[in-house]
Design an enzyme around this catalytic site. Structure first.
Site, PDB file in Angstrom:
ATOM      1  N   GLU A 190      62.980 -18.323 -21.262  1.00  0.00           N
ATOM      2  CA  GLU A 190      62.209 -17.321 -20.529  1.00  0.00           C
ATOM      3  C   GLU A 190      60.724 -17.645 -20.734  1.00  0.00           C
ATOM      4  O   GLU A 190      60.250 -17.740 -21.853  1.00  0.00           O
ATOM      5  CB  GLU A 190      62.546 -15.915 -21.060  1.00  0.00           C
ATOM      6  CG  GLU A 190      61.833 -14.829 -20.281  1.00  0.00           C
ATOM      7  CD  GLU A 190      62.488 -13.461 -20.430  1.00  0.00           C
ATOM      8  OE1 GLU A 190      63.612 -13.371 -20.947  1.00  0.00           O
ATOM      9  OE2 GLU A 190      61.843 -12.471 -20.018  1.00  0.00           O
ATOM     10  N   ARG A 191      60.024 -17.828 -19.609  1.00  0.00           N
ATOM     11  CA  ARG A 191      58.601 -18.177 -19.652  1.00  0.00           C
ATOM     12  C   ARG A 191      58.357 -19.493 -20.394  1.00  0.00           C
ATOM     13  O   ARG A 191      57.375 -19.629 -21.141  1.00  0.00           O
ATOM     14  CB  ARG A 191      57.757 -17.067 -20.287  1.00  0.00           C
ATOM     15  CG  ARG A 191      58.090 -15.657 -19.838  1.00  0.00           C
ATOM     16  CD  ARG A 191      57.885 -15.434 -18.377  1.00  0.00           C
ATOM     17  NE  ARG A 191      58.248 -14.065 -17.992  1.00  0.00           N
ATOM     18  CZ  ARG A 191      58.328 -13.654 -16.730  1.00  0.00           C
ATOM     19  NH1 ARG A 191      58.100 -14.482 -15.735  1.00  0.00           N
ATOM     20  NH2 ARG A 191      58.653 -12.421 -16.465  1.00  0.00           N
ATOM     21  N   LYS A 310      63.385  -6.509 -30.243  1.00  0.00           N
ATOM     22  CA  LYS A 310      62.778  -5.860 -29.082  1.00  0.00           C
ATOM     23  C   LYS A 310      63.738  -4.754 -28.670  1.00  0.00           C
ATOM     24  O   LYS A 310      64.856  -5.032 -28.238  1.00  0.00           O
ATOM     25  CB  LYS A 310      62.600  -6.885 -27.957  1.00  0.00           C
ATOM     26  CG  LYS A 310      62.150  -6.307 -26.612  1.00  0.00           C
ATOM     27  CD  LYS A 310      61.973  -7.440 -25.581  1.00  0.00           C
ATOM     28  CE  LYS A 310      61.557  -6.922 -24.212  1.00  0.00           C
ATOM     29  NZ  LYS A 310      61.381  -8.015 -23.231  1.00  0.00           N
ATOM     30  N   GLU A 314      61.689  -2.807 -21.512  1.00  0.00           N
ATOM     31  CA  GLU A 314      62.107  -3.609 -20.352  1.00  0.00           C
ATOM     32  C   GLU A 314      63.625  -3.658 -20.219  1.00  0.00           C
ATOM     33  O   GLU A 314      64.214  -4.711 -19.994  1.00  0.00           O
ATOM     34  CB  GLU A 314      61.507  -5.024 -20.448  1.00  0.00           C
ATOM     35  CG  GLU A 314      59.988  -5.001 -20.450  1.00  0.00           C
ATOM     36  CD  GLU A 314      59.337  -6.378 -20.416  1.00  0.00           C
ATOM     37  OE1 GLU A 314      59.940  -7.340 -20.902  1.00  0.00           O
ATOM     38  OE2 GLU A 314      58.204  -6.467 -19.897  1.00  0.00           O
ATOM     39  N   ARG A 347      59.080  -5.111 -32.561  1.00  0.00           N
ATOM     40  CA  ARG A 347      58.016  -5.363 -31.579  1.00  0.00           C
ATOM     41  C   ARG A 347      57.382  -4.074 -31.075  1.00  0.00           C
ATOM     42  O   ARG A 347      58.063  -3.124 -30.723  1.00  0.00           O
ATOM     43  CB  ARG A 347      58.543  -6.207 -30.426  1.00  0.00           C
ATOM     44  CG  ARG A 347      58.784  -7.633 -30.883  1.00  0.00           C
ATOM     45  CD  ARG A 347      59.283  -8.497 -29.779  1.00  0.00           C
ATOM     46  NE  ARG A 347      58.224  -9.190 -29.072  1.00  0.00           N
ATOM     47  CZ  ARG A 347      58.100  -9.181 -27.752  1.00  0.00           C
ATOM     48  NH1 ARG A 347      58.897  -8.461 -27.006  1.00  0.00           N
ATOM     49  NH2 ARG A 347      57.151  -9.885 -27.180  1.00  0.00           N
ATOM     50  N   ARG A 364      50.167   2.355 -18.849  1.00  0.00           N
ATOM     51  CA  ARG A 364      50.967   1.510 -19.740  1.00  0.00           C
ATOM     52  C   ARG A 364      50.186   1.109 -20.988  1.00  0.00           C
ATOM     53  O   ARG A 364      50.773   0.909 -22.054  1.00  0.00           O
ATOM     54  CB  ARG A 364      51.425   0.279 -18.962  1.00  0.00           C
ATOM     55  CG  ARG A 364      52.065  -0.778 -19.821  1.00  0.00           C
ATOM     56  CD  ARG A 364      52.688  -1.833 -18.947  1.00  0.00           C
ATOM     57  NE  ARG A 364      52.950  -3.042 -19.703  1.00  0.00           N
ATOM     58  CZ  ARG A 364      53.407  -4.168 -19.162  1.00  0.00           C
ATOM     59  NH1 ARG A 364      53.632  -4.226 -17.853  1.00  0.00           N
ATOM     60  NH2 ARG A 364      53.628  -5.230 -19.903  1.00  0.00           N
ATOM     61  N   ASP A 393      49.646  -7.085 -21.522  1.00  0.00           N
ATOM     62  CA  ASP A 393      50.626  -8.163 -21.621  1.00  0.00           C
ATOM     63  C   ASP A 393      49.995  -9.528 -21.366  1.00  0.00           C
ATOM     64  O   ASP A 393      50.237 -10.127 -20.325  1.00  0.00           O
ATOM     65  CB  ASP A 393      51.751  -7.905 -20.608  1.00  0.00           C
ATOM     66  CG  ASP A 393      52.966  -8.771 -20.886  1.00  0.00           C
ATOM     67  OD1 ASP A 393      52.975  -9.468 -21.904  1.00  0.00           O
ATOM     68  OD2 ASP A 393      53.902  -8.731 -20.068  1.00  0.00           O
ATOM     69  N   GLU A 415      50.767 -10.675 -32.198  1.00  0.00           N
ATOM     70  CA  GLU A 415      51.553 -11.617 -31.395  1.00  0.00           C
ATOM     71  C   GLU A 415      50.620 -12.262 -30.367  1.00  0.00           C
ATOM     72  O   GLU A 415      50.010 -11.578 -29.553  1.00  0.00           O
ATOM     73  CB  GLU A 415      52.700 -10.880 -30.693  1.00  0.00           C
ATOM     74  CG  GLU A 415      53.579 -11.811 -29.866  1.00  0.00           C
ATOM     75  CD  GLU A 415      54.762 -11.088 -29.200  1.00  0.00           C
ATOM     76  OE1 GLU A 415      55.514 -10.377 -29.892  1.00  0.00           O
ATOM     77  OE2 GLU A 415      54.919 -11.249 -27.973  1.00  0.00           O
ATOM     78  N   GLU A 421      52.062 -18.033 -19.906  1.00  0.00           N
ATOM     79  CA  GLU A 421      52.735 -17.232 -18.875  1.00  0.00           C
ATOM     80  C   GLU A 421      51.769 -16.760 -17.783  1.00  0.00           C
ATOM     81  O   GLU A 421      52.039 -16.941 -16.603  1.00  0.00           O
ATOM     82  CB  GLU A 421      53.415 -16.030 -19.531  1.00  0.00           C
ATOM     83  CG  GLU A 421      54.059 -15.098 -18.532  1.00  0.00           C
ATOM     84  CD  GLU A 421      54.742 -13.901 -19.186  1.00  0.00           C
ATOM     85  OE1 GLU A 421      54.806 -13.842 -20.425  1.00  0.00           O
ATOM     86  OE2 GLU A 421      55.217 -13.027 -18.439  1.00  0.00           O
ATOM     87  N   TRP A 570      55.642  -0.910 -13.090  1.00  0.00           N
ATOM     88  CA  TRP A 570      55.370  -1.840 -14.194  1.00  0.00           C
ATOM     89  C   TRP A 570      54.033  -1.581 -14.881  1.00  0.00           C
ATOM     90  O   TRP A 570      53.785  -2.080 -15.982  1.00  0.00           O
ATOM     91  CB  TRP A 570      55.437  -3.294 -13.696  1.00  0.00           C
ATOM     92  CG  TRP A 570      56.851  -3.686 -13.380  1.00  0.00           C
ATOM     93  CD1 TRP A 570      57.456  -3.640 -12.169  1.00  0.00           C
ATOM     94  CD2 TRP A 570      57.844  -4.125 -14.310  1.00  0.00           C
ATOM     95  NE1 TRP A 570      58.767  -4.044 -12.279  1.00  0.00           N
ATOM     96  CE2 TRP A 570      59.031  -4.349 -13.582  1.00  0.00           C
ATOM     97  CE3 TRP A 570      57.847  -4.359 -15.692  1.00  0.00           C
ATOM     98  CZ2 TRP A 570      60.220  -4.789 -14.195  1.00  0.00           C
ATOM     99  CZ3 TRP A 570      59.017  -4.811 -16.294  1.00  0.00           C
ATOM    100  CH2 TRP A 570      60.176  -5.016 -15.555  1.00  0.00           C
TER     101      TRP A 570
HETATM  102  O1  GCW Z   1      55.295 -10.622 -20.742  1.00  0.00           O
HETATM  103  C1  GCW Z   1      56.569 -10.135 -20.687  1.00  0.00           C
HETATM  104  C2  GCW Z   1      57.345 -11.265 -20.136  1.00  0.00           C
HETATM  105  C3  GCW Z   1      58.809 -11.176 -20.445  1.00  0.00           C
HETATM  106  C4  GCW Z   1      58.954 -11.043 -21.941  1.00  0.00           C
HETATM  107  C5  GCW Z   1      58.250  -9.775 -22.369  1.00  0.00           C
HETATM  108  C6  GCW Z   1      58.275  -9.587 -23.864  1.00  0.00           C
HETATM  109  C7  GCW Z   1      60.672 -11.976 -23.301  1.00  0.00           C
HETATM  110  O2  GCW Z   1      57.130 -11.332 -18.764  1.00  0.00           O
HETATM  111  O3  GCW Z   1      59.417 -12.341 -19.970  1.00  0.00           O
HETATM  112  O4  GCW Z   1      60.296 -11.044 -22.339  1.00  0.00           O
HETATM  113  O5  GCW Z   1      56.907  -9.829 -21.995  1.00  0.00           O
HETATM  114  O6  GCW Z   1      57.308  -9.967 -24.499  1.00  0.00           O
HETATM  115  O7  GCW Z   1      59.237  -9.064 -24.388  1.00  0.00           O
END
Ligand code: GCW
Length: 844
Positions: A190-191, A310, A314, A347, A364, A393, A415, A421, A570
């Protein structure tokens, strides 16, 4: 110079044996695989400076980590000095490099002026004069410290620094220097932007762990001490009995590099793999499940580092399913880990992604503090709250998360995202250290006397023993690990900043460049210059004034997609409308987010006059006519910076070209290709954003550039055969919102009759390289074919849009009035072989 008294240690040692760990180096093509650990042979002049360096390496003690340290010194010195360096079990008459943990070193060098204490994982490098000549000492505060000291010695030589008078003591800023991976067990990441996982394939750990070992070596060299190998969107299978032995294989490979294994876990595991119908953290059966799984892991991996979790984020399940708190969730697992000295990273990235966007008070950015601040003091001592550096983010510009200043009785780690990304996904160069530094150096004013984020996360301010840094790296199977050779500077910078956050971005960039390429002044100056200019450039052509990266928020987060953030839950809103832009986060009229900061910080962000311009739109909604400190209006700033940013990106190409012949041809070519692509994609960004804001604001660009593109011929206005005109979504990612689509497949042709002056021109072809098939493009002038290429890149989208928009420039083409320029596209469905425009400009 610090020296011991001659004869200060036993002279009766005999050289017992030379071990067979000497390394032979062979010249090979530069692939980027060895990154900053190339140990390039020194040229003769530099080699002379190290003539007195001992050629025998003596290790005090025995353990896998110590042996790694010794072997690395042998390998590095042999390669750099171009002469045999050997490991000896004990010392003879020749000077040596002596490696060992501090007590052993002091035992042997009794009267030497060596520090009496070195912190855990720290080291001391010293040169001591003895009867046998100058010896070099690498003393560690722990075995890891010896390894880090070994790498530090090699780094100095690699950067051609003087090592004849060493007296250096270093200790890491914090105990937590972890790397996370978002790798899935099926081998996808992922990413991740550099191929498939080096850890997993087909639901299992890969058989050949060579790359994992070599990656661990890179990480050890920058002081990383733990590695979380699977995605935080975790597959519960990692906790099963069938999987644990596979984890042990990875742990065994990375252990000699002083790196402990960690995994991400799924909070609903008790239900999904534990045979329970519940995962309530306060249920005793659930607690027993966690204890059982933790014990099973420690039986196989005694030095297991811990978990990352986590939850309630999401779509991931978490304690809210049972009305429990995050502290309840973290603590049940923490208690299972505590007897083994394991830790759990919980997290802080918890937010509601289904938020009502119509409510102007929703925000958010508030989520992390709203969720966790009330829980300060309720976590077990082996819980660490893992907090993203900003409140949203990993955007191109965010303020520091207010949560760093709000937690006084909870361990925290910052983090940072190494994988780019939101920063060009390693197709664009973007050196992130300067951005990280802004956050790390930011004074949260959490109490009197200066409390920069770096001192909060390392536990210094509120005296926490656990704290530090987590980097999301997502390297992949591409040979050079991250896809872009220059992106490795980010991995390097993460480790160096975790070790010492006071290091400057320039220092890191210089050191990295010397080790990764070479130390010729022109090379260092050029590469460091590009690195340091890259984040500002990227910010200029993507997201202005703290509004966020104006990318496709709900898709692949790569190309422009300005409205994708709006009118959905979002919460990455910038609230741009016909009259203005920005999120009002003030207490007086906005979401109240600013009140999450300490009073002095909140006061400065609350007021327009004291909010720094670069964060203006993060905190305030202002009209486009609002004047910045530069005297420019916001709208003109948006236009100007986007043109400037695209020019900066073009400049990287020119600057990089000057390095031809000064660095190896392989990496010169591969970086050049990426920089050329970046320069063209920066134009896509520039045009999309300026066109969109021109439209929404109705305010023209005072410099007349926006909407006026000299030499541009829209595909839809060319004479088309089998192409059909189609609307591109979002419209701003195609010139004039339209493209010519070759959707029926086969060969489609677009013709343009050139009517300008005769001369030599560059012809840019702007097309869409969709990921869902291939399209072959051929361009001809009259009956002369001038270029042909296959569009088969993977930009993560199968449609024409800002991700896939790509430019190919054919240089120095002779054109005469009446010439026909013909583009043929041969597309295999579902690829639509879409063409946006051509642009004819005088040859550069
Ligand atoms: O930035 C977002 C990303 C997700 C990621 C999430 C996270 C792993 O788009 O892909 O999931 O954060 O940090 O949990």
């Amino acid at each position: 110079m610090r020296t011991s008294r001659p004869g200060g240690f036993a002279t009766s040692w005999l050289l017992v044996a030379l071990l067979s760990v000497s390394h032979v180096t062979t010249a090979s093509a530069e692939t980027g695989y060895d990154a900053w650990l190339r140990y390039a042979p020194l040229d003769p002049a530099a080699r002379d400076r190290y003539a007195s360096l001992p050629r025998q390496i003596v290790l005090l003690g025995e353990s896998p980590v110590l042996r790694t340290a010794r072997d690395e010194v042998v390998r590095g010195l042999t390669s750099m000095l171009g002469a045999p360096v050997t490991a000896a079990v004990t010392r003879g008459r020749d000077p040596v490099v002596l490696l060992g943990v501090l007590p052993r070193v002091r035992d042997v060098l009794k009267d030497a002026a060596i520090p009496t204490q070195i912190g855990a994982d720290g080291f001391w490098l010293g040169t001591l004069a003895t009867r046998q000549g100058a010896i070099v000492v690498v003393a560690g505060g722990s075995e890891r410290g010896v390894l880090y000291g070994a790498f530090a010695l090699l780094r100095r030589i690699g950067a051609h620094e003087d090592v004849t008078r060493l007296n250096v003591r270093e200790e890491p800023s914090a105990p937590i220097r972890w790397i996370n991976h978002w790798d899935n067990l099926d081998g996808t990441i992922e990413r991740g932007y550099a191929g498939r996982s080096i850890f997993f394939e087909g639901g299992r750990v890969v058989d050949d762990l060579t790359r994992v070992r070599d990656y661990a070596r890179l990480l050890a060299s920058i002081g990383i001490n733990a590695l979380t190998i699977n995605n935080v969107n975790a597959n519960p299978q990692v906790l099963t009995d069938a999987f644990v032995p596979q984890l042990a294989r990875v742990a065994d490979i990375i252990r000699p590099w002083g790196i402990a294994l960690s995994i991400s876990i799924d909070f609903s595991s008790p239900r999904r793999i534990g045979g329970l119908d519940i995962f309530d953290p306060l249920d005793s059966r659930v607690a027993a499940f966690w204890q059982d799984r933790v014990d099973a892991i420690y039986r196989a991996v005694p030095d297991f580092a811990g978990f990352v979790l986590k939850a309630d984020s999401e779509g991931r399940l978490g304690p809210s399913a049972y009305g429990r708190t995050h502290a309840d969730a973290a603590n049940v697992i923490a208690r299972a880990l505590a007897p083994h000295r394991g830790v759990i990273f919980y997290r802080g990235f918890v937010y509601d992604h289904l938020m009502d966007w119509r409510n102007p008070k929703n925000d958010r950015a508030r989520a992390a503090s709203d969720n966790f601040r009330p829980l300060d003091g309720l976590f077990e001592p082996n819980v660490v709250l893992q907090i993203k550096h900003g409140p949203i983010d990993f955007q191109v510009r965010e303020p520091a998360s207010p949560l760093f200043g709000a937690l006084q009785k909870t361990n925290q780690a910052i983090e940072l995202q190494i994988t780019q990304e939101y920063l060009g996904q390693q197709r664009h160069v973007c050196f992130i250290a300067p951005m990280w530094k802004e956050v790390l150096d930011f004074d949260m004013q959490a109490r009197d006397g200066g409390t920069p984020v770096k001192q909060l996360v390392t536990g210094r301010v509120f005296v926490r023993s656990l704290g530090g840094f987590v980097g999301v790296s997502n390297v992949g199977r591409e040979t050079n690990w991250l896809g872009h050779d220059l992106a490795m500077a980010n991995l390097y910078a993460f480790g160096r900043l975790a070790w010492n956050p006071d290091t400057t971005s320039r220092q890191i960039a210089e050191e990295w460049t010397k080790l990764t390429f070479n130390d010729r002044p022109q090379v260092v100056e050029t590469i460091v210059g590009i690195l340091l200019d890259s984040w500002p450039a990227y910010e200029r052509y993507t997201g202005p004034l703290g509004a966020g990266t104006l990318t496709d928020i709900i898709g692949v987060h790569y190309g422009p997609g300005i409205e994708s953030s709006e009118r959905n839950g979002w919460g990455q809103w910038h609230r741009a409308n016909g009259t203005g832009i920005g999120m009002d986060r003030t207490t007086a009229t906005g979401t109240g987010f600013v009140a999450q900061y300490s009073t002095p910080v909140a006061t400065s962000y609350e007021n327009l006059a004291t909010t720094p311009d670069e964060l203006l739109l993060f905190f305030h909604h202002v009209p486009y006519s609002h004047r910045l400190r530069s005297g420019k209006t916001v709208i003109q700033h948006i236009y100007d910076t986007h043109y400037q940013g695209a020019e900066d990106a073009a400049g990287f190409v020119t600057r990089w070209r000057t390095l031809a012949g000064s660095i190896d041809a392989e990496r010169h070519a591969s970086v050049l290709a990426r920089l050329e692509y970046q320069a063209s994609h920066a134009i896509v960004w520039r045009d999309a954003i300026t066109a969109w804001f021109r439209w929404v604001s109705g305010i023209p660009d005072t410099a007349g550039r926006v909407g006026n593109y000299p030499g541009r011929i829209e595909a839809e206005s060319m004479s088309l055969d089998r192409f059909s005109n189609g609307a591109v979504i979002p419209w701003e990612t195609a010139s004039a919102g339209l493209a010519a689509l070759c959707s029926a497949g086969g060969t489609c042709t677009a013709r343009h009759r050139y009517q300008g002056a005769a001369g030599t021109y560059d012809i840019a072809v702007q097309y869409f390289d969709e990921s869902d098939g291939t399209a072959t493009f051929t361009i001809a002038v009259g009956d002369r074919q001038i270029d042909r290429w296959v569009a088969d890149a993977q930009f993560g989208s199968g449609a024409p849009n800002g991700h896939t928009s790509t430019r190919r420039t054919i240089r120095a083409v002779r054109l005469s009035p009446g010439d026909e320029i013909r583009i043929e596209v041969n597309a295999t469905a579902p690829d639509s072989g879409a063409l946006d425009y051509i642009e004819i400009t005088p040859a550069r």
